[in-house]
Design a protein around this motif. Structure first.
Motif: not given
Length: 843
Positions: A707-719
């Protein structure tokens, strides 16, 4: 004369020119904002904070130059310097003092959270002043005021500090505050020099050397002296705002990402702007068909008409450029703040936007204005006067050999890019062709729009007639007979659909593929991490002795560059390395060698993906030269080969080897596999009891890690989501402009329908069906354009042609397209129907 006529036209056609102004203004603003982000990334201004008192900072050179290549690559880890160099720097004339800077992460397990630790000597560079207490000696620490408050301690108290894999109690010798006017956002803790050297990741080294010059000394001259003293050492000398990179090394990688994002979306913004402007100007010119024909009939040449139309657009562009001057930097700063708030770039980086980004923005504004006007008004200018005056009765053919050739050329380009994505590129790098593929396909479909619109209309004609009654039948006949008008309105819908569907599903597919690779390769049931930056490798043995554990391995990740031989398939960020223990690798990872054994991963050894080994022509027992993340050159022996999906390859090496070449100097986590038949809850209980005896450790189960990995990945895609959203909003403006102008051209048609007995309600129902009909045409073509990117990419990274991501994204696109098109059709239709039919028919 032509210029005066163009300016007079602006006063009497405010609606059409307002639409053009908005299209040019928003396009220039987006490009200027992206230019500001790019300038910020290039300049990468990180003003010093804690080390502001040093005029020169010496740090290890993180730039790696690959043999035979001009491109400079950034090393993943901090490059340490020998502590002995501090004395050499201090001996340079003009240097008052040189301080070896030690920086590492610590945690206060009993309350206070995490902080950065340093030796007390560097406190004078801020400077810090004591609020209470005094300087630390062995076994003592100084806390800054913010850290002391959160830990609820004061001078004389004792506090437990976790650092470099262990924890111990220290006496708080004092509490300090930065001097007035100096701000240090990180919570800070100071050790005595001996304790700092002992706890640092690499004893005997320093993260940098802070140089304070003599009063009145020439900083440039001192810098040259320091360079001469350190000749032959891999160092960088930083002055001015560049000094902040020593305190915040992560700013270097953040700047690279910001430059890449702003470049990609800035170029995409220019292309979208050309579409929007060409469509808006072209529809506006169609409204003036008879006016332009009359000008031609009284002797005006084609060139004069073209110059008049171009003059009108350039006058509007001048106003749009003036309005974009303040709006562009404001939007750029807002985007920068959003990126910083989500952690995509360090908050310490300063937003920098001068006059330089305005130049490409105004250049693109001029290019968009000229190209958009010439393309959009080509048909109106070239039409013969007699044909233009009779345009309502006899519609011209859209076909032209040049248009056909260009359309086929762009579709061929989209096909070629799709094949490259599917057959050549592998992994996340395959996403690099997404933007060009979508835009090539959209341009090709737009050039051949009437033909494709007629083709889709044939497919939709009978279903619409059967489902919508008489009004629907009339709407379907209108769309089929006016393929040019249908294509003009459907093209913006297609553009918005292609960008939204293609880009958003591309991001979700990249995130899903990355997360899937991580999840499939992780067999561990629990992970132990430390708030202090690393875990003690000796804990692995204690974990293996627990009764519910089948296997455990230390784990650490970094990147390196292959040198001897060089891997030609290596991406620009290097080869990803994961360090593991030979004893537990097979239990905690899903990697299964086809040659060699993971049990031999000891010392300077490596296990390579088969594809990487083939590219380097290496096998079991051969050696490979690596440039590690800290700049050290290491030769490793290949002990195993294993299959891996291309583009997601991660080479395995021993945890002991890799940890030595990372900034933390320790494994980042311990992977734990439960024994057969042992419930996850029991394993977590045992590990929690072990962690309680070692302050600073944290235990997470497999689900929490994923879950933490997925959250980090989506944060990086936010821009990416944010900038795609801006472009979609921009194309939505084009949908509204095109629809409103198209409906405005049909006032006389509506009046004739009314005069033959058609009611207002019937006209509104006809236009409702027609707007949904056109929306369906745009959605079908836009979906096809998006598929040219999504299908090849997903075939490249997975075993399916369908993109990953929720269906709600596409349903939202469909609903939004329908609502926008329907509203922008019915509102001007209702306004047109308010006039008396006889008066409208005469207009």
């Amino acid at each position: 004369m032509i210029g005066k006529l163009a300016l007079r036209s602006l006063r009497h056609r405010t609606g059409g020119f307002l639409a053009t102004f908005l299209a040019l203004f928003i396009g220039a603003t987006i490009v200027m904002a992206c230019g500001g982000l790019m300038e910020t990334g290039i300049r990468n201004k990180v003003p010093p904070q804690r080390l502001a008192g040093a005029q020169i900072l010496v740090t290890g050179d993180r730039i790696h130059h690959q043999p035979g290549k001009k491109k400079q690559l950034v090393l993943a880890e901090r490059v340490e310097l020998p502590a002995a160099l501090t004395g050499e720097v201090e001996a340079v004339p003009g240097v008052r003092t040189a301080v070896g800077e030690r920086t590492f992460d610590v945690a206060l397990p009993d309350g206070g959270g995490t902080a950065q630790a340093h030796a007390w000597e560097s406190a004078a560079l801020t400077p810090y002043a004591f609020a209470e207490g005094g300087a630390p000696r062995r076994g003592e620490v100084v806390l800054d005021a913010a850290l002391a408050r959160s830990a609820h301690v004061k001078a004389g108290d004792r506090v437990r500090v976790a650092a470099h894999g262990g924890a111990a109690e220290y006496r708080v010798s004092g509490v300090a505050r930065p001097a007035a006017g100096r701000e240090v956002p990180q919570r800070t803790l100071f050790f005595s020099a001996p304790d700092a050297d002992r706890l640092a990741a690499h004893p005997g080294t320093v993260a940098g050397i802070a140089v304070v010059t003599e009063r009145g000394a020439d900083v440039d001259a001192v810098r040259k002296g320091v360079e001469a003293a350190l000749d032959g050492q891999p160092v960088s000398l930083l002055t001015g705002d560049d000094r902040g990179a020593v305190e915040h090394p992560e700013a270097v990688e953040g700047a690279e990402g910001m430059v890449a994002i702003s470049g990609v979306f800035g170029g995409l913004g220019v292309t979208v702007a050309m579409f929007v402007v060409a469509g808006t100007v072209g529809l506006s010119a169609q409204q003036r068909f008879r006016e332009l024909a009359l000008l031609r009939a009284v002797g005006t040449t084609t060139g004069q008409v073209r110059r008049m139309l171009l003059g009108e657009t350039l006058a509007v562009a001048a106003l749009a450029g003036a309005a974009a001057w303040p709006a562009g930097p404001a939007l750029g700063r807002w985007l920068f703040e959003r990126m910083a708030a989500t952690g995509l770039i360090p908050e310490t980086v300063e937003f920098s936007q001068g006059w330089i980004p305005a130049m490409p923005a105004y250049g693109s504004l001029l290019l968009t204005s000229v190209v958009g006007t010439l393309v959009g008004t080509l048909r109106a200018v070239r039409t013969k006067p007699v044909e233009a005056l009779g345009e309502a009765a006899v519609r011209q053919s859209w076909f032209h050999p040049v248009r056909l050739g260009l359309g086929l050329l762009f579709l061929a380009g989209a096909t070629a890019l799709a094949l490259v994505t599917a057959l050549v590129l592998r992994g996340p790098v395959a996403a690099s062709t997404a933007g060009p593929t979508v835009m090539c396909c959209v341009i090709g479909l737009s050039l051949l729009g009437p033909w494709f619109a007629r083709l889709v209309s044939v497919l939709l004609h009978w279903p619409v007639r059967l489902l919508t009654g008489a009004s629907g039948r009339l709407a379907a006949l209108n769309c089929r007979s006016s393929a040019i008008r249908t294509a003009a309105v459907a093209t913006p819908v297609m553009l918005a659909t292609a960008i939204t569907t293609g880009m958003l599903y591309l991001q979700t597919s990249v995130a899903a593929a990355t997360d899937r690779e991580f999840t499939e390769n992780l067999r561990a049931d629990a992970v132990i991490t430390s708030a202090a930056g690393g875990v003690d490798p000796s804990l692995v043995t204690a974990v293996r002795r627990l009764p519910g554990v089948a296997g455990a391995s230390a784990s650490v990740t970094s990147t390196a560059y292959t040198e001897h031989p060089h891997d030609g398939g290596e991406n620009k960020r290097g080869t990803t390395l994961q360090g593991v223990d030979a004893e537990g690798a097979e239990q905690v990872l899903a990697t299964r060698p086809t040659a060699g054994r993971l049990a031999d991963l000891k010392g300077n050894t490596i296990a390579l993906p088969e594809a990487a080994a083939r590219r380097m022509h290496r096998g079991i027992g051969d050696t490979v030269g690596l440039r590690m993340g800290d700049g050290a050159s290491v030769k490793v022996r290949i002990v195993a080969l294993f299959p891996a999906r291309e583009g997601f390859e991660t080479a395995l090496t021993s945890a002991g080897l890799l940890a030595r070449h990372t900034t933390a100097g320790l494994p980042s986590q311990i992977l734990v596999k439960a024994a057969p038949g042992i419930p996850a809850e029991r394993l977590m209980d045992e590990l929690d009891r072990l962690a309680a005896r070692h302050p600073g450790l944290k235990v997470s189960d497999r689900d929490a890690v994923n879950a933490q990995r997925e959250e980090n990945t989506r944060t990086q895609m936010w821009a990416n989501y944010l900038i795609v959203g801006m472009l979609v909003a921009y194309t939505t403006l084009s949908v509204i402009n095109s629809t409103v102008v198209s409906v405005g051209n049909r006032r006389r048609e509506f009046a004739l329908l009314r005069l033959t007995g058609t009611t207002k309600g019937q006209v509104l129902r006809m236009m409702s069906v027609e707007s949904l009909y056109v929306t369906a045409v745009g959605l079908i073509l836009g979906t096809a354009a998006a598929a040219t990117t999504l299908v090849p990419f997903n075939l490249s990274v997975s075993d399916t042609c369908l993109p990953s991501g929720p269906l709600s994204i596409y349903l939202t696109v469909v609903a939004a397209a329908g609502v926008v098109t329907l509203a922008s059709t019915l509102v001007p239709t209702w306004a047109a129907l308010r006039a008396r039919p006889v008066e409208a028919a005469k207009a």
